[in-house]
Scaffold this motif. Structure first.
Motif, short mmCIF file in Angstrom:
data_model
loop_
_atom_site.label_atom_id
_atom_site.label_comp_id
_atom_site.label_asym_id
_atom_site.label_seq_id
_atom_site.Cartn_x
_atom_site.Cartn_y
_atom_site.Cartn_z
N GLU A 1 0.83 -1.20 0.00
CA GLU A 1 0.00 0.00 0.00
C GLU A 1 0.87 1.26 0.00
OE1 GLU A 1 -3.28 0.25 -0.25
OE2 GLU A 1 -3.44 -1.93 -0.43
N PRO A 2 0.54 2.25 -0.82
CA PRO A 2 1.28 3.51 -0.79
C PRO A 2 0.97 4.26 0.50
CG PRO A 2 -0.64 3.73 -2.20
CD PRO A 2 -0.56 2.27 -1.81
N PRO A 3 1.91 5.04 1.01
CA PRO A 3 1.63 5.80 2.23
C PRO A 3 0.53 6.83 2.01
CG PRO A 3 3.78 6.38 1.29
CD PRO A 3 3.27 5.25 0.50
N ALA A 4 -0.50 6.77 2.84
CA ALA A 4 -1.66 7.67 2.67
C ALA A 4 -1.25 9.13 2.75
CB ALA A 4 -2.70 7.35 3.73
N VAL A 5 -0.28 9.43 3.59
CA VAL A 5 0.13 10.83 3.75
C VAL A 5 0.71 11.37 2.45
CG1 VAL A 5 2.45 10.22 4.61
CG2 VAL A 5 1.41 12.41 5.24
N ALA A 6 1.37 10.54 1.67
CA ALA A 6 1.95 10.99 0.40
C ALA A 6 0.86 11.26 -0.63
CB ALA A 6 2.93 9.96 -0.13
N LEU A 7 -0.22 10.48 -0.60
CA LEU A 7 -1.31 10.68 -1.54
C LEU A 7 -2.14 11.91 -1.18
CD1 LEU A 7 -2.55 6.99 -1.91
CD2 LEU A 7 -1.10 8.28 -3.50
N ASP A 8 -2.15 12.25 0.10
CA ASP A 8 -2.96 13.39 0.56
C ASP A 8 -2.27 14.74 0.38
OD1 ASP A 8 -4.99 11.68 1.26
OD2 ASP A 8 -4.36 11.51 3.36
N VAL A 9 -0.98 14.73 0.09
CA VAL A 9 -0.26 15.98 -0.15
C VAL A 9 -0.86 16.71 -1.35
CG1 VAL A 9 1.97 16.89 -0.93
CG2 VAL A 9 1.89 15.18 0.87
N SER A 10 -0.94 18.02 -1.28
CA SER A 10 -1.48 18.78 -2.41
C SER A 10 -0.49 18.75 -3.57
CB SER A 10 -1.76 20.23 -2.01
OG SER A 10 -0.55 20.94 -1.82
N VAL A 11 -1.00 18.98 -4.76
CA VAL A 11 -0.15 19.02 -5.96
C VAL A 11 0.93 20.09 -5.80
CG1 VAL A 11 -0.12 19.58 -8.42
CG2 VAL A 11 -1.92 18.09 -7.48
N SER A 12 0.56 21.24 -5.25
CA SER A 12 1.52 22.33 -5.06
C SER A 12 2.65 21.92 -4.11
CB SER A 12 0.80 23.56 -4.52
OG SER A 12 1.71 24.61 -4.27
N GLU A 13 2.29 21.29 -2.99
CA GLU A 13 3.30 20.85 -2.02
C GLU A 13 4.20 19.78 -2.63
OE1 GLU A 13 1.16 21.31 2.31
OE2 GLU A 13 0.37 19.80 0.94
N ALA A 14 3.59 18.85 -3.39
CA ALA A 14 4.37 17.80 -4.03
C ALA A 14 5.39 18.38 -5.00
CB ALA A 14 3.44 16.83 -4.76
N ARG A 15 4.99 19.38 -5.76
CA ARG A 15 5.92 20.00 -6.71
C ARG A 15 7.11 20.63 -6.00
NH1 ARG A 15 1.11 22.72 -10.28
NH2 ARG A 15 0.94 21.09 -11.88
N GLN A 16 6.87 21.25 -4.87
CA GLN A 16 7.97 21.84 -4.11
C GLN A 16 8.96 20.76 -3.67
OE1 GLN A 16 6.58 24.33 -0.91
NE2 GLN A 16 5.06 25.35 -2.19
N ARG B 1 -5.20 20.74 -16.52
CA ARG B 1 -6.58 20.31 -16.25
C ARG B 1 -6.64 19.34 -15.07
NH1 ARG B 1 -10.11 16.79 -20.65
NH2 ARG B 1 -11.66 15.96 -19.19
N PHE B 2 -5.72 18.41 -15.00
CA PHE B 2 -5.81 17.35 -14.00
C PHE B 2 -5.02 17.63 -12.72
CE2 PHE B 2 -7.13 14.98 -17.78
CZ PHE B 2 -8.21 14.29 -17.27
N PHE B 3 -4.07 18.55 -12.77
CA PHE B 3 -3.22 18.78 -11.60
C PHE B 3 -3.27 20.24 -11.18
CE2 PHE B 3 -1.73 14.91 -13.57
CZ PHE B 3 -1.68 14.06 -12.49
N LYS B 4 -4.35 20.59 -10.51
CA LYS B 4 -4.53 21.94 -9.98
C LYS B 4 -3.80 22.04 -8.64
CE LYS B 4 -8.96 22.38 -12.34
NZ LYS B 4 -8.34 23.08 -13.48
N PRO B 5 -3.17 23.17 -8.35
CA PRO B 5 -2.29 23.28 -7.18
C PRO B 5 -2.90 22.84 -5.86
CG PRO B 5 -2.05 25.20 -8.59
CD PRO B 5 -3.17 24.40 -9.17
N GLY B 6 -4.17 23.12 -5.63
CA GLY B 6 -4.76 22.80 -4.33
C GLY B 6 -5.32 21.40 -4.20
N ASP B 7 -5.37 20.65 -5.29
CA ASP B 7 -5.96 19.30 -5.24
C ASP B 7 -5.00 18.30 -4.62
OD1 ASP B 7 -8.15 20.36 -6.48
OD2 ASP B 7 -7.74 19.49 -8.46
N ALA B 8 -5.55 17.24 -4.05
CA ALA B 8 -4.72 16.17 -3.49
C ALA B 8 -4.04 15.40 -4.62
CB ALA B 8 -5.57 15.22 -2.65
N LEU B 9 -2.78 15.09 -4.42
CA LEU B 9 -2.01 14.41 -5.47
C LEU B 9 -2.61 13.05 -5.83
CD1 LEU B 9 0.51 14.20 -7.28
CD2 LEU B 9 1.75 13.28 -5.31
#
Length: 291
Positions: free
Chosen positions: A86-101, A132-140
């Motif tokens: 299973e992937p770590p839930a915390v990594a999936l819940d990170v926002s797209v913006s935070e993931a990019r950083q 379209r699919f990766f808006k900054p505030g959405d969950a990764l």
């Protein structure tokens, strides 16, 4: 799940080849998702095999046949035990913006999987899909699953509609392709969105294979019968999240990974050259049995 996989490749020449030189990426991976229990590769005509691990961690067998031959056959037999991770839930819940950083801070380590590659140039069409699919505030995690689903719903699985060199832009315009195209479309969109992704080659236990082994009438499932392709997405924290856009699912126990790279060119099952003639016939067959 425990599988025995028999992968046979046959090159039949129009005449006689005087020499053949080849690389084979047919050894299943040994990682956190699967245990490689055994592997054997045999060539006909017989020859000595040399192995090495390439830049992307793939096990590669190289060989040369320096006698005249009318055909070349390879038989790869593996036993692999797969298990769910299973992937770590915390990594999936990170926002797209935070993931990019986070990914920008690891840009050197992830360079090959963030940038265009020989078979995957980026384009304006791909960039529109990334926005379209990766808006900054959405969950990764949710964004990844939406893209995975959209590719399956939008592209028609149609063998013969593309070749190994068909560009992503052509696939998007004609809305058809095979598993290689589905995977490369997804990777192009992810890289355009500044999300690291790599191409995976391997095997999938299709519904028809599973039911045939159980003595039932085979059922059709969209996917490749010889080898399959899917995507691994790098998540914050270092976990590679495996997604199969051809089947709109998370790659799991029925997927067996063999090789990975920037695109198809880095993980081709067999590649090589020969002298003296041209290929008249190429046949590939894969038998994947659940033990």
């Amino acid at each position: 799940m425990l599988f025995r996989i028999t992968h046979r490749t046959r090159y039949r020449y129009a005449g006689t080849a005087s020499e053949s030189f080849m690389e084979a990426r047919l050894t299943p991976a040994h990682d956190e998702r699967q245990d490689l229990l055994s592997h054997k590769l045999v060539t006909f005509p017989p020859c000595n095999l040399h192995t090495y691990t390439d830049y992307f961690g793939n096990r590669v067998a190289t060989f040369s046949i320096v006698q005249r031959h009318e055909e070349l056959r390879l038989e790869s037999i593996s036993e692999v035990d797969t298990h769910p991770v299973e992937p770590p839930a915390v990594a999936l819940d990170v926002s797209v913006s935070e993931a990019r950083q986070i990914f920008r801070s690891e840009r050197i380590k992830l360079y090959e999987f963030l940038n265009p590659s020989p078979a995957l140039p980026l384009s304006a069409e791909v960039n529109l899909l990334a926005n379209r699919f990766f808006k900054p505030g959405d969950a990764l995690g949710a964004s990844l699953l939406r893209l995975n689903h959209w590719i399956k719903e939008t592209l028609r699985y149609e063998p013969g509609s593309t070749t190994v060199s068909t560009p992503v832009t052509t696939v998007l315009r004609q809305k058809s392709g095979v598993c290689q195209d589905f995977a490369q479309v997804m990777i192009a969109v992810l890289r355009s969105a500044e999300i690291p992704a790599r191409y995976v080659t391997g095997y999938i236990e299709t519904e028809s294979q599973r039911k045939a082994s159980e003595g039932q009438r085979p059922a059709k499932l969209v996917g490749a019968s010889e080898s399959h392709a899917w995507v691994e997405v790098y998540l914050p924290g270092g976990f590679w999240y495996a997604l199969d856009p051809t089947n709109d699912c998370v790659a799991a126990e029925r997927h067996v990974k063999v090789a990975c790279g920037r695109d198809y060119l880095d993980s081709t099952p067999t590649t090589g050259v020969f002298k003296g003639t041209h290929t008249e016939e190429l046949k590939v067959s894969v038998l994947m049995q659940r033990l």
